[in-house]
Design a protein around this motif. Structure first.
Motif, mmCIF file in Angstrom:
data_model
loop_
_atom_site.group_PDB
_atom_site.id
_atom_site.type_symbol
_atom_site.label_atom_id
_atom_site.label_comp_id
_atom_site.label_asym_id
_atom_site.label_seq_id
_atom_site.Cartn_x
_atom_site.Cartn_y
_atom_site.Cartn_z
ATOM 1 N N SER A 121 0.846 -1.191 0.000
ATOM 2 C CA SER A 121 0.000 0.000 0.000
ATOM 3 C C SER A 121 0.884 1.245 0.000
ATOM 4 O O SER A 121 1.652 1.460 0.937
ATOM 5 C CB SER A 121 -0.909 0.017 1.226
ATOM 6 O OG SER A 121 -1.629 1.235 1.315
ATOM 7 N N ALA A 122 0.778 2.041 -1.064
ATOM 8 C CA ALA A 122 1.502 3.315 -1.177
ATOM 9 C C ALA A 122 0.468 4.431 -1.321
ATOM 10 O O ALA A 122 -0.372 4.384 -2.231
ATOM 11 C CB ALA A 122 2.453 3.296 -2.367
ATOM 12 N N SER A 123 0.523 5.412 -0.423
ATOM 13 C CA SER A 123 -0.513 6.452 -0.453
ATOM 14 C C SER A 123 0.051 7.815 -0.098
ATOM 15 O O SER A 123 0.968 7.936 0.723
ATOM 16 C CB SER A 123 -1.653 6.104 0.506
ATOM 17 O OG SER A 123 -1.215 6.135 1.844
ATOM 18 N N ASN A 124 -0.529 8.837 -0.718
ATOM 19 C CA ASN A 124 -0.206 10.229 -0.429
ATOM 20 C C ASN A 124 -1.513 10.994 -0.248
ATOM 21 O O ASN A 124 -2.444 10.858 -1.052
ATOM 22 C CB ASN A 124 0.591 10.859 -1.567
ATOM 23 C CG ASN A 124 1.931 10.182 -1.788
ATOM 24 O OD1 ASN A 124 2.763 10.146 -0.894
ATOM 25 N ND2 ASN A 124 2.142 9.643 -2.978
ATOM 26 N N VAL A 125 -1.569 11.822 0.799
ATOM 27 C CA VAL A 125 -2.762 12.611 1.072
ATOM 28 C C VAL A 125 -2.358 14.035 1.429
ATOM 29 O O VAL A 125 -1.471 14.248 2.262
ATOM 30 C CB VAL A 125 -3.586 12.011 2.234
ATOM 31 C CG1 VAL A 125 -4.767 12.916 2.574
ATOM 32 C CG2 VAL A 125 -4.064 10.605 1.899
ATOM 33 N N ALA A 126 -3.024 14.998 0.789
ATOM 34 C CA ALA A 126 -2.900 16.409 1.152
ATOM 35 C C ALA A 126 -4.316 16.933 1.338
ATOM 36 O O ALA A 126 -5.142 16.854 0.423
ATOM 37 C CB ALA A 126 -2.166 17.199 0.067
ATOM 38 N N THR A 127 -4.610 17.444 2.527
ATOM 39 C CA THR A 127 -5.989 17.838 2.815
ATOM 40 C C THR A 127 -6.053 19.148 3.580
ATOM 41 O O THR A 127 -5.202 19.443 4.420
ATOM 42 C CB THR A 127 -6.710 16.734 3.618
ATOM 43 O OG1 THR A 127 -8.070 17.090 3.809
ATOM 44 C CG2 THR A 127 -6.044 16.492 4.958
ATOM 45 N N ASN A 128 -7.077 19.935 3.275
ATOM 46 C CA ASN A 128 -7.379 21.158 4.002
ATOM 47 C C ASN A 128 -8.065 20.769 5.306
ATOM 48 O O ASN A 128 -9.059 20.044 5.294
ATOM 49 C CB ASN A 128 -8.297 22.035 3.145
ATOM 50 C CG ASN A 128 -8.579 23.388 3.767
ATOM 51 O OD1 ASN A 128 -8.247 23.650 4.917
ATOM 52 N ND2 ASN A 128 -9.219 24.252 2.998
ATOM 53 N N PHE A 129 -7.542 21.271 6.432
ATOM 54 C CA PHE A 129 -8.076 20.832 7.715
ATOM 55 C C PHE A 129 -9.452 21.428 7.995
ATOM 56 O O PHE A 129 -10.222 20.882 8.786
ATOM 57 C CB PHE A 129 -7.107 21.178 8.850
ATOM 58 C CG PHE A 129 -7.301 22.546 9.450
ATOM 59 C CD1 PHE A 129 -8.040 22.715 10.607
ATOM 60 C CD2 PHE A 129 -6.727 23.661 8.856
ATOM 61 C CE1 PHE A 129 -8.213 23.970 11.164
ATOM 62 C CE2 PHE A 129 -6.900 24.919 9.410
ATOM 63 C CZ PHE A 129 -7.646 25.080 10.569
ATOM 64 N N ASP A 130 -9.791 22.536 7.359
ATOM 65 C CA ASP A 130 -11.077 23.186 7.613
ATOM 66 C C ASP A 130 -11.694 23.569 6.275
ATOM 67 O O ASP A 130 -11.290 24.557 5.648
ATOM 68 C CB ASP A 130 -10.892 24.417 8.490
ATOM 69 C CG ASP A 130 -12.222 25.013 8.946
ATOM 70 O OD1 ASP A 130 -13.277 24.582 8.421
ATOM 71 O OD2 ASP A 130 -12.207 25.893 9.820
#
Length: 428
Positions: free
Chosen positions: A347-356
């Motif tokens: 499993s290879a994963s990348n996540v970039a997310t706005n916290f609000d």
């Protein structure tokens, strides 16, 4: 890994006396090693470094060839290398961290017979065996009511690593044996900041069974991983103030299991007495697996990766997750190669997310690459042996590569690449 072999402080841990030609060495370890660094402050810090290192069964010489070498670890060997930095400012006096470096390193079973200035030394028979061991390398920075600039976090775990000039034909079974059973590796980096961060580099690396032979592999090699063995490499960066931003972020998470490189030939001139000339086995039936992940939580002022590379420069990947099983790079293959990866879970994963999600945020100059590879042979030439299957590759299991960007407003210069490869034979 050559850079690691050349630059690590492990090489200076032992000052060994001169040895006669064809020396035998046996090393056995069963222990708990803990290297822990902790800082707790209430204000700014500049030019601070923390290094936590554990090493067991290490041979590093540049003056002699060796005969039979045995390195073994059993009965619950444990290595923990942990660095922790915590600062807390306040609304009137924000804390600022500048030029902070953390490095956590664990090494178990390592042989290095190479030289920086030329030809290295040989070994006749090498056995590296790890059973029921765990390695944890973790770096953590927590900044409350503060910012950071120039943070470098490196977490590295290595089980069974060998580098030499030639591997001789000297044994009726395996001349090179690297085996790992019921063991685990965790390499992680965390950065938690309130008011913004710039120039962040996080590298998490796990390696199991790595062999580098500069010239000829004249004997048999056998690399094997089985029995509920896991590798987890993860990086996390959190920015949780709505007015903050993260800029120049680079995260790299890498897991490697069974890697062999041969600079010249693998003739196996004595013939193969046991299984294939080159054998790599990864058995995931008991829960073995690889997880490489990168996560960043950004705020309303957005997320920006490194500036685009100039023409001719290597590409910059802001989030890179890689899992690799059974890699063989051989200039001239002269005998058989067998690669088997069964019941694999990568499993290879990348996540970039706005916290609000109530606030908009832009993302720019940001690349994500998630890659899983298994059973990869790169060769300059392949043999033609009468009555043999010269190259055998078998794969079964799951490969998951994912990239995600959530909660962003405008995107500028953003790319995503998800790649899975199983069973590949290619030229050098």
């Amino acid at each position: 890994m050559n850079k690691f072999l050349a630059t690590t402080a492990i090489a200076s841990l032992l000052a060994m006396p001169a040895m006669a030609e064809q020396t035998d060495i046996s090393q056995t370890v069963s222990a708990l090693q803990e290297a822990l660094n902790t800082i707790r402050i209430d204000d700014d810090a500049t030019d601070v470094s923390q290094a936590a290192v554990n090493a067991a069964n290490i041979i590093s010489i540049d003056f002699e060839s060796l005969d039979d070498v045995t390195q073994s670890s059993e009965d619950g060997m444990m290595q923990n290398a942990i660095n922790d930095f915590d600062t807390r400012g306040n609304r009137r006096n924000n804390a600022v961290l500048t030029n902070i470096a953390q490095a956590g390193t664990n090494v178990l079973n390592s042989v290095d017979l190479t030289m920086d200035t030329g030809q290295g030394y040989d070994i006749n028979h090498l056995s590296q065996v790890v059973d029921n061991a765990s390695q944890t390398a973790f770096n953590d920075i927590d900044i409350r009511d503060g910012t950071s600039a120039s943070v470098d976090q490196d977490a590295t775990n290595v089980m069974n690593m060998a580098a030499m000039d030639d591997l001789q034909e000297d044994n009726v079974t395996h001349d090179l044996l690297q085996e790992i059973d019921d063991s685990s590796q965790f390499a992680g980096n965390d950065l938690d900041v309130d008011l913004g961060a710039t120039d962040i580099a996080q590298d998490a690396v796990n390696v199991m069974n790595l062999a580098e032979i500069e010239d000829d592999l004249k004997g048999d090699s056998f690399q094997n991983i089985f029995g509920d063995t896991s590798q987890v490499a993860e990086n996390n960066a959190f920015d949780t103030n709505s007015r903050a931003s993260i800029t120049n972020l680079m995260q790299s998470a890498v897991n490697v299991a069974n890697s062999l490189s041969v600079g010249e030939n693998s003739p196996n001139s004595g013939g193969s007495f046991y299984q294939a000339g080159i054998t790599q086995i990864y058995d995931g039936s008991d829960g073995s697996g690889q997880v490489a992940s990168n996560f960043v939580k950004f705020a309303s002022n957005g997320l920006a990766g490194a500036a685009p590379a100039l023409a001719g420069d290597p590409a910059i990947i802001d989030q890179s997750a890689l899992n690799a099983i059974n890699l063989a790079t051989i200039t001239n293959v002269g005998w058989t190669v067998s690669q088997d990866a069964s019941d694999v879970n990568q499993s290879a994963s990348n996540v970039a997310t706005n916290f609000d999600f109530a606030y908009t945020a832009d993302v720019s100059n940001f690349d994500q690459s998630a890659t899983n590879v298994a059973n990869i042979l790169s060769a300059g030439s392949l043999p033609d042996l009468n009555g043999y299957t010269e190259v055998s590759q078998n794969f079964s299991g799951l490969q998951s590569a994912t990239n995600n960007v959530f909660g962003a407003d405008d995107l500028f210069g953003v790319s995503q690449a998800a790649t899975n490869v199983a069973n590949s034979v290619s030229g050098l």
